[in-house]
Design an enzyme around this catalytic site. Structure first.
Site, mmCIF file in Angstrom:
data_model
loop_
_atom_site.group_PDB
_atom_site.id
_atom_site.type_symbol
_atom_site.label_atom_id
_atom_site.label_comp_id
_atom_site.label_asym_id
_atom_site.label_seq_id
_atom_site.Cartn_x
_atom_site.Cartn_y
_atom_site.Cartn_z
ATOM 1 N N GLY A 177 30.721 40.055 37.098
ATOM 2 C CA GLY A 177 30.552 39.841 38.424
ATOM 3 C C GLY A 177 31.520 39.541 39.358
ATOM 4 O O GLY A 177 31.777 39.835 40.371
ATOM 5 N N MET B 97 36.095 32.851 32.045
ATOM 6 C CA MET B 97 37.606 32.708 32.234
ATOM 7 C C MET B 97 37.854 33.683 30.784
ATOM 8 O O MET B 97 37.399 33.553 29.730
ATOM 9 C CB MET B 97 37.844 31.230 31.719
ATOM 10 C CG MET B 97 39.335 30.923 31.661
ATOM 11 S SD MET B 97 40.287 31.618 33.040
ATOM 12 C CE MET B 97 39.900 30.173 34.083
ATOM 13 N N ASP C 274 35.137 47.482 37.032
ATOM 14 C CA ASP C 274 34.774 46.524 37.958
ATOM 15 C C ASP C 274 35.537 47.143 39.310
ATOM 16 O O ASP C 274 35.014 46.955 40.515
ATOM 17 C CB ASP C 274 35.085 45.237 37.555
ATOM 18 C CG ASP C 274 34.409 44.596 36.480
ATOM 19 O OD1 ASP C 274 33.345 45.144 36.175
ATOM 20 O OD2 ASP C 274 35.062 44.031 35.504
ATOM 21 N N ASN D 76 34.682 39.606 39.034
ATOM 22 C CA ASN D 76 35.682 40.840 39.152
ATOM 23 C C ASN D 76 35.137 41.863 40.403
ATOM 24 O O ASN D 76 35.855 42.110 41.196
ATOM 25 C CB ASN D 76 35.967 41.663 37.767
ATOM 26 C CG ASN D 76 36.277 40.842 36.594
ATOM 27 O OD1 ASN D 76 36.986 39.915 36.813
ATOM 28 N ND2 ASN D 76 36.436 41.197 35.617
ATOM 29 N N GLY E 210 45.841 42.523 33.402
ATOM 30 C CA GLY E 210 44.681 41.597 33.770
ATOM 31 C C GLY E 210 43.649 42.615 34.644
ATOM 32 O O GLY E 210 43.774 43.523 34.765
HETATM 33 O O1 RIB Z 1 34.695 44.060 32.718
HETATM 34 C C1 RIB Z 1 35.831 43.200 32.381
HETATM 35 C C2 RIB Z 1 35.092 41.862 32.408
HETATM 36 O O2 RIB Z 1 34.345 41.834 31.319
HETATM 37 C C3 RIB Z 1 36.279 40.680 31.778
HETATM 38 O O3 RIB Z 1 36.675 40.008 32.847
HETATM 39 C C4 RIB Z 1 35.133 39.851 30.906
HETATM 40 O O4 RIB Z 1 35.229 38.641 31.298
HETATM 41 C C5 RIB Z 1 33.866 40.706 30.793
HETATM 42 O O5 RIB Z 1 32.802 39.991 31.409
#
Ligand code: RIB
Length: 652
Positions: free
Chosen positions: A382, A353, A589, A384, A624
């Protein structure tokens, strides 16, 4: 039943039976006479000649013998009765059970005909049993009564009116193909109708040059659970649509898809090769192929009456009536990512979160800052990446661990809503869900601190339980906010199932050298590669180092400077998209998920990098992470930019 059958049963000659029935039996013993008359009575046999010769030779009664499925029988009976009445006839119907041996069916058929004849029917409409059409029709032909067969029969000296069952499967599959589907599953019942629907489905695939995969055709018993299991198997094969033999099968498929959180038709289209009112009651209303029972009844009655009233000229006549396709709401074109690919992507990594804190600048040592704003949203590298693949229409499973808390449920729901398959996720009773504290500056730059929580408990045992998910997968997207042993074991599972690993080496300062040859795509950012390989080497040299250690493709993401690619074919840079970043968190991501989807759609590495850079660029223009990820339709609007971003320059 005819005079010969009576003679055979009584073990006397045909002429003896004839004499008894015509009261010319003075020379026949009383015993034989009684025996013959008893059989005649038991079989309700009425000599056809008697009927014709009676004072009122026209009874204006038609008979129907229906040996179809219950629903088919009822529909036909209803339409036949209506039509008979409209033409001044009445109709007597005999239903025959179909789940019997051929011999039993023929016996029952004789009995049914005997009953109809005893009621002086003038002609018969006959729906023969699917399994023994020829034999059953021959049997009734022996009775020498005018007859119309309610099934399309070729090469038989008989009047017939009907549809071809094969056509229903063909039309259902063709509808899906024309909507753009290539990866079509089929669920059938283990019966003669199922075989014909399968033939039609196969014919359609063949006609449109789509290779037919046997595994995608599943024959089930009539059990609802069987259909639901079959639907799950097809889901694992990443089908984009399913042909169902009938609406009952489709109904269970709907249940299975709803239970798996899959939306019809957005994610999977469904069609039934048989229609009924139920199709309009399902939500969404089911596309279905209607069997033209009404037309069959109208034409069947017309041909029989023509024949009785001597208007018909031909003794044999076969008329095909085409089924009708009802387009409702269960078929649309396949999700974009599924058009060209069947390839599965498995993600192993963290789910957090994210607490996103908007700060005036990134905090320095000893500094206290006041935040402009703050919000919570599902994240974790993961999750994302999995959401990124799901949003792009890819076929993705998430393997990871959440706490049994509200945050865990929110993260999980967001995955389901993004079409991520969640079979590999476990809820940990003894840990809270992972948390990430993210500072985002007005420049869009960000820093992240992660408390791993349940991610730390993602262990070898859980990966072992999920091994089947790796089978047949093309990529595994692996990130390192999980224990090192778990990542190590995941690499060995990928090796076993020949799954290509894309590794994001975030949150680590070393990775075991033995891992490097197992990594197909190594995707660090500038900071990450420098942490792993400190010193004054240039990016090209650092990438070369990992390449020499066995990584097949090294892709260093460089933010606004683009990326550097080193593999057997390239050693060069690509540009980044020209955007004003609002929040760069999760750009990597977005890059990794889009890279995997594009490669799994069959694009070249250069094209996939262009697509991935575009996806990353767009994600930085929105606040976000998961909510900032682009879908396929949006990215497809950037074709020109993607082409430019796909140019790998050897020199910078
Ligand atoms: O890559 C971004 C992510 O890195 C974020 O959402 C955070 O949770 C971390 O894992």
């Amino acid at each position: 039943m005819n005079i010969r059958d009576i003679a055979k049963m009584a073990e006397v000659s045909v002429s003896t039976v004839s004499k008894i029935l015509n009261h010319k039996d003075q020379d026949i013993s009383e015993e034989t006479r009684k025996k013959v008359l008893k059989i005649v009575k038991d079989c309700q046999y009425v000599p056809y000649s008697n009927i014709r010769e009676n004072a009122n030779p026209r009874s204006c009664i038609l008979g129907a013998i229906l040996c179809g499925e219950e629903q088919e029988n009822q529909k036909l009976a209803c339409y036949l009765e209506q039509e008979a009445r409209r033409n001044g006839y009445s109709l007597l119907v005999q239903f025959l059970q179909i789940s019997q041996t051929e011999q039993d069916v023929l016996k029952e058929l004789k009995k049914a005909f005997g009953i109809l004849r005893s009621k002086s029917v003038e002609g018969v409409l006959f729906l023969p049993p699917e399994d023994c059409v020829g034999q059953a029709v021959n049997e009734l032909q022996k009775e020498k009564i005018p007859m119309v067969v309610l099934k399309y029969t070729q090469n038989m000296q008989v009047l017939s009116v009907g549809y071809e069952q094969i056509k229903t499967g063909y039309m259902a599959a063709k509808m899906l193909i024309q909507a753009g589907h290539r990866n079509i599953g089929c669920i059938l019942c283990k019966d003669a109708v199922g075989k014909d629907v399968q033939k039609g489905y196969t014919e359609a695939l063949f006609k449109y040059n789509i290779s037919m995969e046997r595994d995608k055709v599943i024959a089930v018993g009539n059990v609802r659970e069987d259909v639901e299991v079959a639907a799950k198997i097809l889901l694992n094969m990443n089908v984009s649509s399913i042909v169902c033999q009938n609406e009952m099968v489709a109904c269970s498929v709907y249940n299975a898809l709803h239970a798996a959180g899959i939306q019809i038709p957005r994610e999977i289209s469904v069609i039934s090769a048989r229609d009924s009112q139920m199709c309009t009651l399902l939500s969404p209303q089911l596309h279905a192929v209607e069997i033209p029972y009404h037309e069959i009844a109208v034409l069947g009655i017309e041909k029989l009456i023509d024949n009785l009233e001597k208007r018909g000229k031909t003794k044999s006549f076969a008329e095909i009536i085409n089924p009708i396709l009802h387009e409702r709401a269960s078929v649309v074109e396949p999700p974009l990512g599924k058009l060209g690919t069947h390839e599965k992507i498995v993600v192993v990594g963290s789910m957090n979160m994210d607490m996103v804190i908007e700060v005036p600048e990134l905090p320095k040592d000893g500094q206290t800052l006041l935040a402009h704003n703050m919000h919570l949203e599902p994240g974790g590298k993961g999750a994302n990446q999995a959401v990124g693949v799901g949003k792009l229409g890819g076929y993705v499973y998430m393997i990871g661990r959440l706490g049994s808390d509200n945050e865990g449920r929110l993260i999980y729901n967001n995955l389901v809503q993004s079409s991520v398959k969640t079979d590999g996720i476990e809820f940990d009773k003894n840990a809270i869900s992972g948390r990430a504290y993210i500072n985002v500056a007005p420049t869009g730059e960000s820093t992240i601190v992660v408390h791993r929580g349940a991610n730390q408990n993602l262990d070898i045992h859980q990966i072992h339980k999920c091994q089947h998910l790796f089978k047949g997968a093309r990529f595994c997207l692996l990130s390192l906010e999980i224990p090192e042993q778990t990542a190590d074991f995941t690499l060995s599972v990928c090796e076993k199932y020949k799954v290509q690993v894309m590794l994001k080496p975030a949150a680590v300062s070393r990775i075991p050298e033995a891992w490097l040859p197992k990594i197909a795509y190594f995707i660090p950012n500038e900071n990450e590669i420098s942490r792993l390989l400190p010193g004054n080497m240039r990016i090209e040299e650092k990438a070369e180092y990992f390449y020499q250690k066995g990584v097949a493709n090294v892709i260093v993401t460089l933010g606004s400077k683009g990326a550097y690619i080193k593999n057997q074919q390239y050693a060069g840079f690509v540009s980044s998209m020209d955007v004003e970043p609002l929040d760069t968190t999760g750009a990597a991501d977005a890059f990794i998920s889009a890279l995997a989807v594009s490669l799994s759609e069959g694009n070249t590495l250069a094209e996939a990098i262009g697509f991935a850079s575009c996806s990353a660029g767009i994600s930085t223009t929105r606040a976000g992470v998961q909510s900032a990820l682009a879908d396929h339709m949006l990215l497809d609007a950037y074709q020109d930019e993607i082409a430019l971003l796909s140019e790998i320059r050897e020199e910078e």
